[in-house]
Design an enzyme around this catalytic site. Structure first.
Site, PDB file in Angstrom:
ATOM      1  N   GLU A  55      -3.494   7.590  -3.953  1.00 42.26           N
ATOM      2  CA  GLU A  55      -3.434   6.301  -3.246  1.00 42.26           C
ATOM      3  C   GLU A  55      -3.245   5.166  -4.253  1.00 42.26           C
ATOM      4  O   GLU A  55      -4.015   5.052  -5.207  1.00 42.26           O
ATOM      5  CB  GLU A  55      -4.742   6.093  -2.487  1.00 42.26           C
ATOM      6  CG  GLU A  55      -4.764   4.823  -1.647  1.00 42.26           C
ATOM      7  CD  GLU A  55      -6.136   4.614  -1.000  1.00 42.26           C
ATOM      8  OE1 GLU A  55      -7.145   4.506  -1.725  1.00 42.26           O
ATOM      9  OE2 GLU A  55      -6.193   4.561   0.255  1.00 42.26           O
ATOM     10  N   TYR A 104       0.842  -1.187   0.000  1.00 44.78           N
ATOM     11  CA  TYR A 104       0.000   0.000   0.000  1.00 44.78           C
ATOM     12  C   TYR A 104       0.879   1.239   0.000  1.00 44.78           C
ATOM     13  O   TYR A 104       1.894   1.294   0.692  1.00 44.78           O
ATOM     14  CB  TYR A 104      -0.886  -0.014   1.246  1.00 44.78           C
ATOM     15  CG  TYR A 104      -1.762   1.207   1.393  1.00 44.78           C
ATOM     16  CD1 TYR A 104      -3.021   1.251   0.781  1.00 44.78           C
ATOM     17  CD2 TYR A 104      -1.345   2.313   2.130  1.00 44.78           C
ATOM     18  CE1 TYR A 104      -3.826   2.375   0.904  1.00 44.78           C
ATOM     19  CE2 TYR A 104      -2.148   3.437   2.261  1.00 44.78           C
ATOM     20  CZ  TYR A 104      -3.385   3.455   1.644  1.00 44.78           C
ATOM     21  OH  TYR A 104      -4.195   4.561   1.767  1.00 44.78           O
TER      22      TYR A 104
END
Lengths: 396, 294, 396, 294
Positions: A204, A116
């Site tokens: 993101e 991530y």
């Protein structure tokens, strides 16, 4: 302002981020052609909606999965046909779902590890923060709750900037060492450059993946932009009309109004964002539900009031309209004239409740009274809200 | 007697010849504010309304007029620059009304202001007023009434509504500060609460918050350790959906801390009563003040 | 690395600086065509050399003025014919002058005021400084000496950057007020952006002018670049070969050597810049003059020594070659082998004096001795320098 | 006993696996320097020459090895980053050998180092050596001899020549510091003179300057007010033409202060003798030291 995944891919691609090749299709045939042009399968077909949880989503048609893996171009076409024109319901869309008008078709590399990576603004520290985790491909809010130590953060001093060594530090912390370290740091640094140069509010990458041949790839990206900064990014601002999924919001955008569509039955028109929220809240307290947030702004004129009325009246959900103005810069008599004109012209079928307060509120009320239109007025906020809720009930 | 501004405050208006700047400069002058200078680059040497001298820069304005506060109406693209110009000129209080300044501009501005003596209010705010003495902002002056309640708010018209409810009940205000609706801004809720706390003229404090960020939580934590004045709060946005920007750039729920529920919990945990209906702000404040007196 | 005026115009033009239209010509016909394409005269024809004082310069041909105003395209052609291929001598070129291979032809707007603007690095404060003066079009060093108060400086904190208000402040200080203020500040801000983004070491606009219709214009610009940063500006680096006017330097550049051509008679080859300068200085003390500065670097290999020799030997000015190496990283035996190979191969007609000191200097000297080549050696620096000066005298 | 480095200094080499890095790391190890760690991102966990552990970052190296000095051989494009990495890890002394770092990178680096405890030597320098104890740099160790002359220089091989002349005459050195030839660099001549001044082991100081900038003038001014140790100077570049870069990025005469003449005048004005021939450095130093003793 969030953009679709296919738009995010295009923007990030310009910053040299490693994105599996692919393209966006509006028809099943086009989807097949994209797959045919790609070097090799498997392929992934992804519904383009502005909400997460697509993989586990389900179409109203019964077709299951907003993201599907396909082995052959023919299968891509078939899946795209099932998705396009459908309505996808995910954990984030609400039961009404979102229409799927475009699908992304891309190569689906074999993923070895999912990580991530995100950059966003830390409001408390007033600076960008770069966040990484070795646990990607999952709901990061859940990771943050259950294992906060698994999230690594690097705050960036805006005067010093983000240096490569900081990118390497984050790469190491999320387990990208050895031959992966420098390529991973490069990805992080490029994402940061994108974030700053494009005035993003969120960048993101989830998952950031280690794929076959020890390479790094951006598998999915969610990008949001600071609307205040769109004036200096005309190209990104041009996405604006495309990314509004709610038809009411699309109309409001054209009219230059600050509007957010909701699912209640009382159409609200208020001046000022805080007062608009408080108005929604008080309706809720009295058992009503707002159909929208609408801030006509501190300096709105008669013309904007007319436009705002138009949007509220066009909304089939709306069973009553509540106009709530505290006249500061905006004079209540001007507002009243705007209301009278809009109502006389459009002849709404739903009751209208108006509370005017502040500058020239007496004149404003007089104008409404003299208009002979069926407009209910109230001085007190509680009284006005109750009248609005009652009015919506009448027309149910 | 008040915080931040009073009858002695000498104001320069940056962007005084623009549409909003000239409109509100006149309104402030009418309220009695000492507007001693205006700035519009390229129009130095002229006069605004035949009474306020215009300068090419804040530095020149300061030398000529001894201004110590600035009111900014410069459009968003140039507002960060205007704030830094005022700060570089040594202006102690900057009130920036401008809406729509890019967030990363404000990130840079806040960083530059660190370690200086300059206080920034806003941007995207109604400004600050000490009723009867000095109004530096766009709020309607006549709704205010001198008195002893200090108000600090992230909102504009909602603050006017609150002020109106107080004034209607005869509750006057020491000062009212709108800190603005942007995610990165100048003075925060805790700092303004601190100022009210140190101000002998302020007897009670009203905090008006909203969804987004965690300044309300910081304010509650600060109040618990440092403040002893009766304080009540109101929070807007309990019905706002997550992830959507509700007008203000800063009014968007991006995490659990940004919800009204979390903020109410934080205030109640430290003993600050929260008014639940926006119609009850006047009554709630009145009750809190009575409770203290008795 | 300084670039020609026409190159500076092209680079600054990309940053939106207001530059009078024009073009560069290598032939008189081309110069005329450029003038014909321009909207209106008068035109200015400017010799493109990398030295100042062109206006008051004189060609070896007797033609006077390296910068000339012309009313008509025909006159432009005539003037260009006189300049192109000529050698221009100015106060800054030395008596040998510089060849003019290109001329710039541009519109010559009517100038109302001449000002000065420059950005350079303040070494003492370690930051860029933006300098302005209301006195432009003249020698700024003279202004600095005689009226230091006429120069206005704004130092830029690299962490804060240069903000528009600082550009406005400078504009006001150099007298650009009223309708000129904002355009002037814009020019200053754009020049600063150019300076930083292109890693300039100097960006000087002299004069910056107020021209007809109250407009600002860049009349002449001198631009230098940080050679260390050329690696990140390949386009600017490509100018490098064009801007070397000395043929010896052009050769050295190709060979990747650190070389500066001078007008003396002793060719020098030294390792290290400080030692190379000290070597030039000591030759001068003993009545000799260096033909060049040449630093073969701390880690030079045999190959580079050979190349360096080639350049020294090809220089018709050189009457003796002085090799001075202090072996640190570089081993003297390696250097000695390089010298032997170069000398045996090229059979130079001038005497060679070598001083080797440091790592393996004994082995180095032995190699030279055993080579049977006519190489004079010395241990002591003073002795070596004297031998080199004497050797150059022999061959005069 | 010395300045900046001694036998207790623990060195990390950044870029230890590169061509120059590995060559000079070995030479420093051979000289006796405690090289306790190396850094090459992506090669963490390996060992250099089977004896020095390699880490992915300076921070990791510091935790594992307690290094307190760094020697940088990272190529120019990444050198500024390497310096900031070392500084962020809390390394107290950074010696950057790398040549060709963009000047604006060094401007940013120097600004970042302000207010920190980190000392930077270089870039584009030979490094620093305390003879017999610790060599952090690329100078040939064997020419040095322990003793009482402190050398500070803007040059590389010219310093070796000077050291050689001193050692040949039996004059040893306390420490030798090459501050580098770039226009924006770390420690300057005045700062190093100050360190020598406070070092009891240093009896006399040799300053080797060159054209460009005005550090020599600053050094002279500083010396006049603060130093009491006999000091001599040598300056290279009296024959250098103005406006041309003589090898070092910093060796270019861009104004009157940059000439050797101006620098000689500055030194002589405060009473520092200037050696005029590079062949006389040893003799000149010897003379200055004798003069003090007698």
């Amino acid at each position: 302002m969030n953009v679709f995944e296919y738009q995010a891919r295009s923007l990030l691609g310009r910053y040299g981020l490693p994105i599996p090749p692919g393209g966006v299709a509006t028809s099943p045939e086009e989807a097949r052609q994209i797959a045919e042009r790609l070097t090799r399968g498997p392929f992934v077909v992804k519904s383009q909606i502005l909400a997460g949880g697509r993989g586990k989503g389900r179409f109203l048609s019964g077709f299951s999965g907003g993201v599907r893996l396909c082995e052959h171009p023919a299968e891509v076409e078939e899946v795209a046909r099932a998705m396009l024109g459908g309505v996808l319901v995910t954990a984030q869309t609400g039961p009404e779902g979102r229409p799927v008008n475009k699908v992304l078709v891309a190569e689906a590399p074999r993923i070895q590890r999912e990580l991530y990576l995100a950059i966003l603004l830390d409001r408390g520290r007033r600076c960008p923060v770069v966040i990484g985790s070795a646990q990607g491909g999952v709901d990061i809010e859940e990771v943050a709750r259950e294992e906060p130590g698994a999230l690594h953060r690097i705050w960036v001093d805006p005067q010093v900037g983000f240096w490569p060594y900081q990118a390497r530090e984050l790469a190491v912390r999320i387990g990208l060492r050895g031959p992966l370290l420098n390529p991973a740091a490069d990805v992080i640094a490029r994402l940061y450059r994108f974030f700053c140069e494009c005035d993003a509010s969120l960048a993101e990458v989830n998952p950031l993946a280690v794929i076959e041949n020890e390479k790094i790839a951006v598998i999915d990206a969610k990008i949001g932009f600071d609307e205040n900064a769109l004036f200096r990014h005309p190209e990104i601002a041009a996405y604006r009309n495309e990314v509004v999924e709610d038809v009411r919001e699309a109309e409001a955008l054209k009219a230059g109004l600050n509007y957010v569509g909701l699912s209640g039955e009382i159409g609200c028109m208020v001046n000022g964002a805080g007062l608009a929220m408080a108005t929604m809240d008080i309706l809720h307290r009295y058992g009503g539900e707002p159909a929208n947030f609408l801030d006509v702004g501190g300096g709105a004129d008669q013309n904007q009031v007319t436009k705002a009325f138009g949007i509220l009246m066009a909304d089939p959900r709306v069973r009553a309209i509540f106009v709530h103005i505290f006249g500061g810069i905006m004079r209540c008599d001007v507002i009243a004239r705007g209301i009278v004109e809009a109502v006389s012209h459009a002849k709404p079928k739903v009751p209208i409740v108006v509370r005017l307060q502040g500058t020239n509120f007496e004149e404003g009320k007089a104008i409404l009274r003299q208009s002979d239109l069926l407009i209910r007025t109230a001085d007190d906020l509680a009284d006005a809200a109750q009248k609005a809720v009652a009015a919506a009930r009448e027309t149910r | 007697m008040s915080i931040l501004v009073d009858g002695a405050t000498r104001v320069v208006v940056q962007g005084i010849t623009g549409k909003a700047g000239s409109f509100h400069a006149r309104a402030c002058l009418d309220y009695g504010t000492s507007i001693v200078a205006g700035v519009t680059p390229g129009r130095g040497g002229q006069k605004f309304d035949d009474r306020v001298p215009i300068f090419d820069s804040v530095a020149e304005a300061k030398v000529a007029s001894a201004c110590n506060a600035s009111l900014i109406f410069v459009p968003a693209a140039g507002a960060a620059d205007a704030i830094l110009e005022a700060a570089a000129a040594g202006i102690e209080l900057i009130v920036c009304i401008t809406e729509g300044i890019p967030i990363l501009d404000m990130v840079r501005v806040r960083r530059c202001l660190e370690g200086t003596n300059t206080r920034l209010i806003g941007p995207n705010c109604p400004g600050v007023i000490t009723p009867g003495q000095c109004k530096i902002g766009i709020m309607p002056g006549y709704i205010h009434k001198p008195g002893r309640v200090g108000i600090v708010s992230r909102s504009g018209t909602l603050t006017y509504e609150a002020v109106w409810q107080l004034s209607q009940r005869g509750i006057g205000q020491s000062s009212c500060v709108g800190i603005g609706g942007d995610p990165v801004h100048g003075l925060g809720l805790p700092e303004v609460i601190d100022l009210f706390d140190r101000d002998p003229a302020t007897e009670a404090i009203l905090v008006i918050g909203e969804i987004g960020g965690c300044e309300e939580q910081e304010a509650a934590a600060f109040w618990k350790t440092s403040s002893r004045k009766p304080t009540v709060a109101f929070l807007a946005g309990v019905t706002a959906p997550p992830g959507r920007r509700m007008g203000h750039a800063g009014a968007v729920i991006t995490g659990a801390a940004g919800t009204v529920e979390a903020k109410i919990e934080a205030f109640e945990a430290v003993g600050i009563p929260v008014i639940l209906s926006p119609a009850d702000i006047g009554a709630g404040m009145s009750k809190a003040m009575t409770a203290t007196v008795s």
